[in-house]
Design a protein around this motif. Structure first.
Motif, mmCIF file in Angstrom:
data_model
loop_
_atom_site.group_PDB
_atom_site.id
_atom_site.type_symbol
_atom_site.label_atom_id
_atom_site.label_comp_id
_atom_site.label_asym_id
_atom_site.label_seq_id
_atom_site.Cartn_x
_atom_site.Cartn_y
_atom_site.Cartn_z
ATOM 1 N N LEU A 260 37.747 55.893 28.249
ATOM 2 C CA LEU A 260 36.494 55.378 28.833
ATOM 3 C C LEU A 260 36.705 54.011 29.463
ATOM 4 N N TRP A 261 37.857 53.844 30.126
ATOM 5 C CA TRP A 261 38.140 52.591 30.814
ATOM 6 C C TRP A 261 37.652 52.673 32.261
ATOM 7 N N THR A 262 37.126 51.556 32.744
ATOM 8 C CA THR A 262 36.817 51.466 34.172
ATOM 9 C C THR A 262 38.123 51.245 34.930
ATOM 10 N N ARG A 263 38.074 51.415 36.224
ATOM 11 C CA ARG A 263 39.266 51.185 37.052
ATOM 12 C C ARG A 263 39.711 49.724 36.942
ATOM 13 N N ASP A 264 38.751 48.818 36.910
ATOM 14 C CA ASP A 264 39.095 47.391 36.802
ATOM 15 C C ASP A 264 39.771 47.084 35.468
ATOM 16 N N ARG A 265 39.257 47.680 34.390
ATOM 17 C CA ARG A 265 39.866 47.426 33.074
ATOM 18 C C ARG A 265 41.277 47.996 33.023
ATOM 19 N N ALA A 266 41.439 49.207 33.526
ATOM 20 C CA ALA A 266 42.772 49.810 33.516
ATOM 21 C C ALA A 266 43.744 48.956 34.325
ATOM 22 N N GLY A 267 43.305 48.486 35.472
ATOM 23 C CA GLY A 267 44.164 47.651 36.306
ATOM 24 C C GLY A 267 44.527 46.349 35.625
ATOM 25 N N ALA A 268 43.560 45.749 34.941
ATOM 26 C CA ALA A 268 43.808 44.472 34.256
ATOM 27 C C ALA A 268 44.795 44.648 33.104
ATOM 28 N N VAL A 269 44.640 45.738 32.345
ATOM 29 C CA VAL A 269 45.543 45.996 31.214
ATOM 30 C C VAL A 269 46.967 46.232 31.717
ATOM 31 N N LEU A 270 47.108 47.032 32.769
ATOM 32 C CA LEU A 270 48.437 47.321 33.304
ATOM 33 C C LEU A 270 49.086 46.059 33.866
ATOM 34 N N GLN A 271 48.304 45.246 34.546
ATOM 35 C CA GLN A 271 48.848 44.004 35.097
ATOM 36 C C GLN A 271 49.323 43.082 33.980
ATOM 37 N N ALA A 272 48.508 42.930 32.939
ATOM 38 C CA ALA A 272 48.868 42.060 31.817
ATOM 39 C C ALA A 272 50.099 42.583 31.077
ATOM 40 N N ALA A 273 50.262 43.922 31.056
ATOM 41 C CA ALA A 273 51.406 44.522 30.377
ATOM 42 C C ALA A 273 52.661 44.528 31.242
ATOM 43 N N GLY A 274 52.508 44.166 32.514
ATOM 44 C CA GLY A 274 53.658 44.134 33.408
ATOM 45 C C GLY A 274 54.103 45.506 33.867
ATOM 46 N N ILE A 275 53.152 46.459 33.941
ATOM 47 C CA ILE A 275 53.452 47.836 34.347
ATOM 48 C C ILE A 275 52.825 48.103 35.718
ATOM 49 N N ASP A 276 53.634 48.588 36.637
ATOM 50 C CA ASP A 276 53.155 48.907 37.973
ATOM 51 C C ASP A 276 52.097 50.011 37.893
ATOM 52 N N PRO A 277 50.883 49.778 38.397
ATOM 53 C CA PRO A 277 49.796 50.771 38.283
ATOM 54 C C PRO A 277 50.023 52.054 39.077
ATOM 55 N N ILE A 278 50.984 52.060 40.011
ATOM 56 C CA ILE A 278 51.213 53.277 40.793
ATOM 57 C C ILE A 278 52.281 54.175 40.150
ATOM 58 N N ARG A 279 52.857 53.723 39.044
ATOM 59 C CA ARG A 279 53.797 54.594 38.327
ATOM 60 C C ARG A 279 53.040 55.747 37.669
ATOM 61 N N ARG A 280 53.763 56.784 37.307
ATOM 62 C CA ARG A 280 53.181 57.921 36.607
ATOM 63 C C ARG A 280 53.616 57.898 35.145
ATOM 64 N N GLY A 281 52.784 58.492 34.295
ATOM 65 C CA GLY A 281 53.017 58.424 32.856
ATOM 66 C C GLY A 281 54.376 58.948 32.432
ATOM 67 N N GLU A 282 54.881 59.990 33.116
ATOM 68 C CA GLU A 282 56.143 60.607 32.693
ATOM 69 C C GLU A 282 57.348 59.715 32.938
ATOM 70 N N THR A 283 57.151 58.552 33.592
ATOM 71 C CA THR A 283 58.270 57.630 33.818
ATOM 72 C C THR A 283 58.332 56.526 32.766
ATOM 73 N N LEU A 284 57.336 56.449 31.903
ATOM 74 C CA LEU A 284 57.249 55.335 30.954
ATOM 75 C C LEU A 284 58.004 55.625 29.657
ATOM 76 N N SER A 285 58.683 54.609 29.151
ATOM 77 C CA SER A 285 59.333 54.694 27.845
ATOM 78 C C SER A 285 58.315 54.414 26.750
ATOM 79 N N ILE A 286 58.712 54.675 25.514
ATOM 80 C CA ILE A 286 57.833 54.356 24.381
ATOM 81 C C ILE A 286 57.528 52.863 24.363
#
Length: 302
Positions: A260-286
């Motif tokens: 139930l995240w908004t687009r802005d919240r998801a973008g903010a979390v990814l930015q703070a975590a240092g993860i490119d928002p255009i990546r796909r989930g299957e490329t992420l490590s644990i």
């Protein structure tokens, strides 16, 4: 050493690794393997030996077997381990098991649907404070829920040695960026050290299933590979990321009904975590999933 023979009612001996004798044993009881229950009986000495070796049983081991069938693995475990508890849901198989493993006083056959058991009560009632080793030839149609339930109760388990469909084994051990990598991969590898011990051709079973299998060993980790502040949020992020595999992380996380995240919240979390928002989930490590989840947890606390 693989024991070839066990006693059954007629006082004769039957080789549980012989297709001819297994068929005769079933015929004596008026039975046929039930496809709906995934009854494919192991008849290969080499594969049986690999299962037992991977389990690393000794005289202090407590063994939980799921779906023992005719008792081929059960007999081997009973000759090594201190205790064996085998859970079988098919009453007709239980009748055969009472004969094939009946001579082993350290072995108990429990007639039950394993998925219906409350493991937080069942496992301590059988093994006390001791952890068990799970050995199982898992029915293909319920492999994932069985593994999930066992790992959810990992405080009672040391390791799992399971025969699964080869495709599932590949998913359990898959690395980021591969086609087989998904939420089951992350779940299993977060909780366990997972390895494929051996492949098993469909011809090592009677009747042969439609696909090949693999023996997988899963050792419960003392600690996960990455620190996670909140496992509930971590696995919500994982499920959301894989829920829509073709979407970018930004779209997948902001479109998930679990987060139930908004687009802005998801973008903010990814930015703070240092993860490119255009990546796909299957490329992420644990570790990268952990960074996202930990940043989400931190932002909630703030």
């Amino acid at each position: 050493m693989v024991a070839l023979f066990v006693i059954y009612t007629a006082g004769e001996k039957v080789n549980l690794l012989s297709p001819t004798e297994v068929k005769a044993l079933l015929a004596q009881h008026g039975l046929r393997p039930k496809k709906r229950l995934g009854q494919n009986f192991l008849i290969d000495r080499n594969v049986l030996g690999k299962i037992i070796a991977a389990a690393e049983l000794d005289s202090s081991s407590r063994v939980l077997e799921i779906g023992p069938g005719l008792g081929t693995v059960t007999v081997e475990a009973a000759q090594i381990a201190k205790q064996v508890v085998a859970v079988e849901m098919d009453r007709e198989m239980v009748a055969i098991l009472s004969e094939t493993v009946g001579e082993y006083s350290n072995t108990e056959i429990v007639e039950a649907d394993f998925l219906q058991l409350d493991l937080s009560e069942f496992l301590p009632s059988k093994f006390g404070d001791e952890k068990c080793v799970v050995v199982a030839n898992l029915p293909y149609y319920i492999t994932s829920p069985l593994i999930t339930r066992l790992i959810d109760n990992k405080r009672y388990v040391n390791r799992l040695v399971v025969m699964v469909q080869a495709e599932v084994a590949d998913r359990l051990t898959a690395a980021p960026g591969t086609d087989a990598y998904g939420s089951l991969s992350v779940f299993a590898q977060y909780h366990c050290s997972v390895s494929i011990i051996a492949r098993a051709k469909r011809t090592v079973f009677l009747p042969p299933p439609e696909v090949d299998s693999s023996i997988v060993r899963m050792d419960i980790r003392e600690a996960p590979p990455s620190r996670v502040a909140d496992e509930v949020i971590f696995f919500k992020v994982v499920r959301a990321a894989f829920g829509q595999r073709r979407k970018t992380l930004l779209r997948a996380l902001s479109g998930s009904p679990n987060l139930l995240w908004t687009r802005d919240r998801a973008g903010a979390v990814l930015q703070a975590a240092g993860i490119d928002p255009i990546r796909r989930g299957e490329t992420l490590s644990i570790e990268e999933f952990a960074k996202i989840a930990n940043e989400a947890t931190r932002s909630i606390a703030d």
